[in-house]
Write an enzyme that holds these catalytic residues in place. Structure first.
Site, PDB file in Angstrom:
ATOM      1  N   GLU A  61     -17.115  55.853  11.979  1.00  0.00           N
ATOM      2  CA  GLU A  61     -17.957  56.649  11.092  1.00  0.00           C
ATOM      3  C   GLU A  61     -17.915  58.125  11.476  1.00  0.00           C
ATOM      4  OE1 GLU A  61     -20.438  52.853  11.958  1.00  0.00           O
ATOM      5  OE2 GLU A  61     -18.735  53.928  12.824  1.00  0.00           O
ATOM      6  N   CYS A  93     -24.436  55.975  15.499  1.00  0.00           N
ATOM      7  CA  CYS A  93     -23.774  56.389  14.254  1.00  0.00           C
ATOM      8  C   CYS A  93     -24.781  56.560  13.124  1.00  0.00           C
ATOM      9  CB  CYS A  93     -22.719  55.360  13.866  1.00  0.00           C
ATOM     10  SG  CYS A  93     -21.268  55.374  14.950  1.00  0.00           S
ATOM     11  N   LEU A 213       5.304  38.339  31.350  1.00  0.00           N
ATOM     12  CA  LEU A 213       4.030  38.336  30.607  1.00  0.00           C
ATOM     13  C   LEU A 213       3.595  39.714  30.119  1.00  0.00           C
ATOM     14  CD1 LEU A 213       1.854  35.827  32.683  1.00  0.00           C
ATOM     15  CD2 LEU A 213       3.370  35.357  30.747  1.00  0.00           C
ATOM     16  N   GLU A 297      -0.850  31.096  27.955  1.00  0.00           N
ATOM     17  CA  GLU A 297       0.588  30.812  27.920  1.00  0.00           C
ATOM     18  C   GLU A 297       0.944  29.878  29.074  1.00  0.00           C
ATOM     19  OE1 GLU A 297       3.711  33.432  26.718  1.00  0.00           O
ATOM     20  OE2 GLU A 297       2.320  35.107  26.583  1.00  0.00           O
ATOM     21  N   LEU A 302      -3.076  22.966  32.577  1.00  0.00           N
ATOM     22  CA  LEU A 302      -4.073  24.002  32.355  1.00  0.00           C
ATOM     23  C   LEU A 302      -4.410  24.105  30.865  1.00  0.00           C
ATOM     24  CD1 LEU A 302      -5.881  26.198  33.434  1.00  0.00           C
ATOM     25  CD2 LEU A 302      -3.912  27.764  33.476  1.00  0.00           C
ATOM     26  N   ALA A 304      -4.485  21.649  28.705  1.00  0.00           N
ATOM     27  CA  ALA A 304      -5.403  20.553  28.387  1.00  0.00           C
ATOM     28  C   ALA A 304      -6.803  20.851  28.902  1.00  0.00           C
ATOM     29  CB  ALA A 304      -4.881  19.248  28.989  1.00  0.00           C
TER      30      ALA A 304
END
Length: 372
Positions: A61, A93, A213, A297, A302, A304
């Site tokens: 804004e 704002c 990564l 990833e 992990l 599950a």
């Protein structure tokens, strides 16, 4: 009611423009939401627009009002999220809108942040500003689903991603997995990482694949790389240890050997010790660090666990036109403990996209979507 509906229809094209502006900061605004704003003068002509680029920068804004200058007086601002009414890193704002002489505020979504939560709109109404709320509300909620989820649950929005063959394998029986998917799919993954605040893997993935990564420069700074490991049984050499490329956070359990902790301290890695070294506890840490959206990833175990602890709200699977075979070959998910089909995780909103020869499937989870 008909007149209200017609009025809302008038603002829809401008709200779409505001949503497009908000999207420009995707991956950069956390812990804040994505917000775009458009200012029209009293005749309805565009005189200013802006978006919230990152935390600490002016809100959408304020940027739009700065462009509009005096032309904003008596005009309308169209904004994707309720204007804030509290002092944070920047002033409220609502005060800026009132001071600028805005006559009408059109809003898509009410801000669930307890410091706002309707208070911004009420502050405007009390000052005599006309308020129209709910224009393209569903679209705005989808765009800010990660922020909304973190505010409401105290946990980041989790996206689980994997690449697999057509027969559902993520690696050969000997562990080889590079590359199942093609170059176009890998480029898509880099863009996905750029939209996330953290990328999470487990020790098994580091030992097997030595991943980098990163977004490959599509985002600056790169997303936080997070390694969750109970025992710190990790290789001495790994790409994740090089923090000149991207920051790495090592999260582990209380029983990790002291010598292993000292070794990683010597590498200059950030470390966090968890009493319960599990996905839910990890997300509590990442929420405190301002993460709105995280990308899992990780390997099947992990993944599950993240599903079981309701740390995943969205799924992305890249399916390659390849057959790997082998009953012992690795699959995307470990055991979830289901005994009947009534227990299984059901996906909704399934959509597909071609990535050259690969197929991308995306969906949200219809259950296990709230933290335990």
């Amino acid at each position: 009611m008909r007149a209200v509906a017609d009025a809302e229809q008038h603002w829809i094209p401008w709200m779409r423009r505001a949503l497009a502006l908000a999207a420009l900061a995707d991956g950069h605004a956390s812990p804040n939401p994505l917000v775009g704003a458009v200012v029209l003068d009293s005749s309805g002509a565009l005189v200013g627009e802006g978006f919230h680029a990152r935390a600490g920068n002016p809100h959408a804004e304020v940027g739009a009002l700065a462009q509009a200058a005096d032309a904003a007086r008596g005009g309308t601002i169209i904004v994707t999220l309720e204007p804030c009414c509290h002092h944070g890193r920047t002033p409220p704002c609502t005060d800026a809108l009132i001071k600028a002489g805005i006559a009408r505020v059109v809003v898509a979504l009410t801000d669930p942040d307890p410091r706002v939560a309707g208070g911004g709109l009420q502050r405007l109404r009390d000052a005599g500003v006309e308020v129209i709320a709910g224009v393209l509300e569903a679209e705005a909620a989808h765009q800010n689903r990660a922020f909304l989820h973190r505010v409401r649950t105290g946990r980041p929005w989790g996206l689980l991603k994997w690449a697999m063959s057509l027969d559902g394998r993520t690696a050969l029986p000997n562990g080889a997995s590079q590359w199942i998917s093609g170059p176009s799919a890998r480029t898509w993954v880099h863009r996905l990482r750029a939209q996330c605040d953290a990328v999470i893997v487990g020790g098994g993935t580091v030992r097997a694949d030595d991943p980098l990564l990163t977004s490959r420069g599509l985002r600056s700074p790169e997303p936080l790389r997070v390694l969750l490991s109970r025992s710190l049984d990790l290789p001495v050499q790994a790409q994740l240890w090089d923090q000149s490329v991207a920051p790495t956070l090592l999260v582990h359990g209380q029983d990790a050997p002291v010598e292993a902790q000292d070794r990683f301290d010597a590498l200059g890695l950030q470390r966090v010790v968890l009493q319960a070294c599990d996905p839910d506890s990890l997300l509590a840490v990442l929420a405190q660090r301002g993460c709105n959206r995280v990308l899992w990833e990780c390997g099947p175990g992990l993944a599950a666990a993240a599903l079981q602890q309701a740390c995943v709200q969205e799924l992305a699977a890249v399916v390659a036109p390849k057959l790997l075979g082998g009953e012992s070959a690795r699959t995307p998910l470990g055991l979830l403990g289901f005994q009947t089909m009534d227990e299984v995780v059901v996906l909704q909103g399934l959509r597909q996209q071609r990535l050259a020869d690969d197929l991308l499937l995306q969906a949200t989870l219809s259950r296990l979507s709230d933290p335990c």
